[in-house]
Motif scaffolding. Structure first.
Motif, mmCIF file in Angstrom:
data_model
loop_
_atom_site.group_PDB
_atom_site.id
_atom_site.type_symbol
_atom_site.label_atom_id
_atom_site.label_comp_id
_atom_site.label_asym_id
_atom_site.label_seq_id
_atom_site.Cartn_x
_atom_site.Cartn_y
_atom_site.Cartn_z
ATOM 1 N N ALA A 1 0.836 -1.206 0.000
ATOM 2 C CA ALA A 1 0.000 0.000 0.000
ATOM 3 C C ALA A 1 0.873 1.260 0.000
ATOM 4 N N LEU A 2 1.973 1.234 0.737
ATOM 5 C CA LEU A 2 2.892 2.374 0.737
ATOM 6 C C LEU A 2 3.662 2.438 -0.570
ATOM 7 N N PHE A 3 4.163 1.300 -1.027
ATOM 8 C CA PHE A 3 4.912 1.281 -2.288
ATOM 9 C C PHE A 3 4.077 1.886 -3.420
ATOM 10 N N ASN A 4 2.812 1.530 -3.473
ATOM 11 C CA ASN A 4 1.935 1.989 -4.559
ATOM 12 C C ASN A 4 1.610 3.480 -4.497
ATOM 13 N N GLN A 5 2.053 4.168 -3.445
ATOM 14 C CA GLN A 5 1.852 5.615 -3.354
ATOM 15 C C GLN A 5 2.979 6.390 -4.050
ATOM 16 N N VAL A 6 3.804 5.685 -4.793
ATOM 17 C CA VAL A 6 4.902 6.317 -5.529
ATOM 18 C C VAL A 6 4.350 7.395 -6.459
ATOM 19 N N ARG A 7 5.133 8.432 -6.645
ATOM 20 C CA ARG A 7 4.745 9.487 -7.580
ATOM 21 C C ARG A 7 6.008 10.132 -8.132
ATOM 22 N N VAL A 8 5.856 10.894 -9.184
ATOM 23 C CA VAL A 8 6.968 11.653 -9.740
ATOM 24 C C VAL A 8 6.939 13.036 -9.107
ATOM 25 N N ASP A 9 8.026 13.407 -8.467
ATOM 26 C CA ASP A 9 8.122 14.739 -7.874
ATOM 27 C C ASP A 9 8.374 15.744 -8.997
ATOM 28 N N PRO A 10 7.526 16.771 -9.125
ATOM 29 C CA PRO A 10 7.665 17.719 -10.233
ATOM 30 C C PRO A 10 8.880 18.637 -10.120
ATOM 31 N N GLU A 11 9.463 18.742 -8.935
ATOM 32 C CA GLU A 11 10.640 19.606 -8.781
ATOM 33 C C GLU A 11 11.942 18.875 -9.090
ATOM 34 N N VAL A 12 12.080 17.661 -8.571
ATOM 35 C CA VAL A 12 13.345 16.935 -8.745
ATOM 36 C C VAL A 12 13.276 15.886 -9.855
ATOM 37 N N HIS A 13 12.082 15.670 -10.408
ATOM 38 C CA HIS A 13 11.896 14.796 -11.567
ATOM 39 C C HIS A 13 12.379 13.374 -11.337
ATOM 40 N N THR A 14 12.037 12.847 -10.173
ATOM 41 C CA THR A 14 12.314 11.449 -9.888
ATOM 42 C C THR A 14 11.155 10.881 -9.097
ATOM 43 N N ILE A 15 11.211 9.570 -8.851
ATOM 44 C CA ILE A 15 10.143 8.944 -8.085
ATOM 45 C C ILE A 15 10.402 9.141 -6.598
ATOM 46 N N VAL A 16 9.321 9.369 -5.867
ATOM 47 C CA VAL A 16 9.382 9.578 -4.423
ATOM 48 C C VAL A 16 8.199 8.865 -3.766
ATOM 49 N N TRP A 17 8.392 8.563 -2.485
ATOM 50 C CA TRP A 17 7.336 7.954 -1.682
ATOM 51 C C TRP A 17 7.063 8.837 -0.480
ATOM 52 N N PRO A 18 5.879 8.685 0.141
ATOM 53 C CA PRO A 18 5.525 9.534 1.284
ATOM 54 C C PRO A 18 6.486 9.435 2.468
ATOM 55 N N ASN A 19 7.218 8.338 2.598
ATOM 56 C CA ASN A 19 8.139 8.197 3.729
ATOM 57 C C ASN A 19 9.491 8.855 3.468
ATOM 58 N N GLY A 20 9.652 9.512 2.313
ATOM 59 C CA GLY A 20 10.896 10.200 1.998
ATOM 60 C C GLY A 20 11.845 9.412 1.117
ATOM 61 N N ALA A 21 11.540 8.169 0.846
ATOM 62 C CA ALA A 21 12.399 7.358 -0.027
ATOM 63 C C ALA A 21 12.346 7.903 -1.453
ATOM 64 N N ASP A 22 13.495 7.867 -2.111
ATOM 65 C CA ASP A 22 13.564 8.265 -3.508
ATOM 66 C C ASP A 22 14.817 7.647 -4.132
ATOM 67 N N PHE A 23 14.936 7.775 -5.433
ATOM 68 C CA PHE A 23 16.107 7.301 -6.163
ATOM 69 C C PHE A 23 16.561 8.403 -7.097
ATOM 70 N N ASP A 24 17.863 8.496 -7.291
ATOM 71 C CA ASP A 24 18.428 9.439 -8.236
ATOM 72 C C ASP A 24 17.942 9.071 -9.647
ATOM 73 N N PRO A 25 17.436 10.031 -10.422
ATOM 74 C CA PRO A 25 16.922 9.693 -11.742
ATOM 75 C C PRO A 25 17.989 9.122 -12.682
ATOM 76 N N ALA A 26 19.238 9.554 -12.541
ATOM 77 C CA ALA A 26 20.299 8.998 -13.386
ATOM 78 C C ALA A 26 20.543 7.530 -13.055
ATOM 79 N N THR A 27 20.442 7.184 -11.770
ATOM 80 C CA THR A 27 20.591 5.790 -11.355
ATOM 81 C C THR A 27 19.475 4.946 -11.952
ATOM 82 N N LEU A 28 18.258 5.445 -11.900
ATOM 83 C CA LEU A 28 17.124 4.709 -12.477
ATOM 84 C C LEU A 28 17.276 4.572 -13.982
#
Length: 98
Positions: free
Chosen positions: A49-76
């Motif tokens: 349920a938390l994983f599925n709350q992923v979204r694209v942050d419009p400022e940093v242009h990468t995926i983020v989750w409500p708990n603060g997890a994210d990945f560098d877009p170049a890494t992805l």
């Protein structure tokens, strides 16, 4: 030498813990994150349920989750080059918390 800047344009959950990502250069990538979901930051994402709350942050242009997890877009973008290292880190995090 400058390195390319990649931006995630969209992401879709296509299977449990698996995302389809589209980048601004046209690349599309499917990534199964399940093996990386360990440790303090990424471990909580084992809750689908938390994983599925992923979204694209419009400022940093990468995926983020409500708990603060994210990945560098170049890494992805270049995931095949980084996946083994992330799996290894996740295993270390798993052992450290045991």
């Amino acid at each position: 030498m400058p390195h390319p800047i990649y931006r995630v344009q969209s992401c879709d959950v296509v299977a449990p813990f698996t995302l389809q990502l589209r980048f601004d250069d046209g690349l599309e990538r499917h990534i199964d994150f399940r093996p990386m979901l360990a440790g303090e930051l990424f471990g909580p994402l084992r809750d689908l349920a938390l994983f599925n709350q992923v979204r694209v942050d419009p400022e940093v242009h990468t995926i983020v989750w409500p708990n603060g997890a994210d990945f560098d877009p170049a890494t992805l973008h270049d995931w095949p080059e980084h996946e083994a290292a992330f799996r290894e880190l996740a295993q270390r995090w798993e052992h450290a918390s045991a």
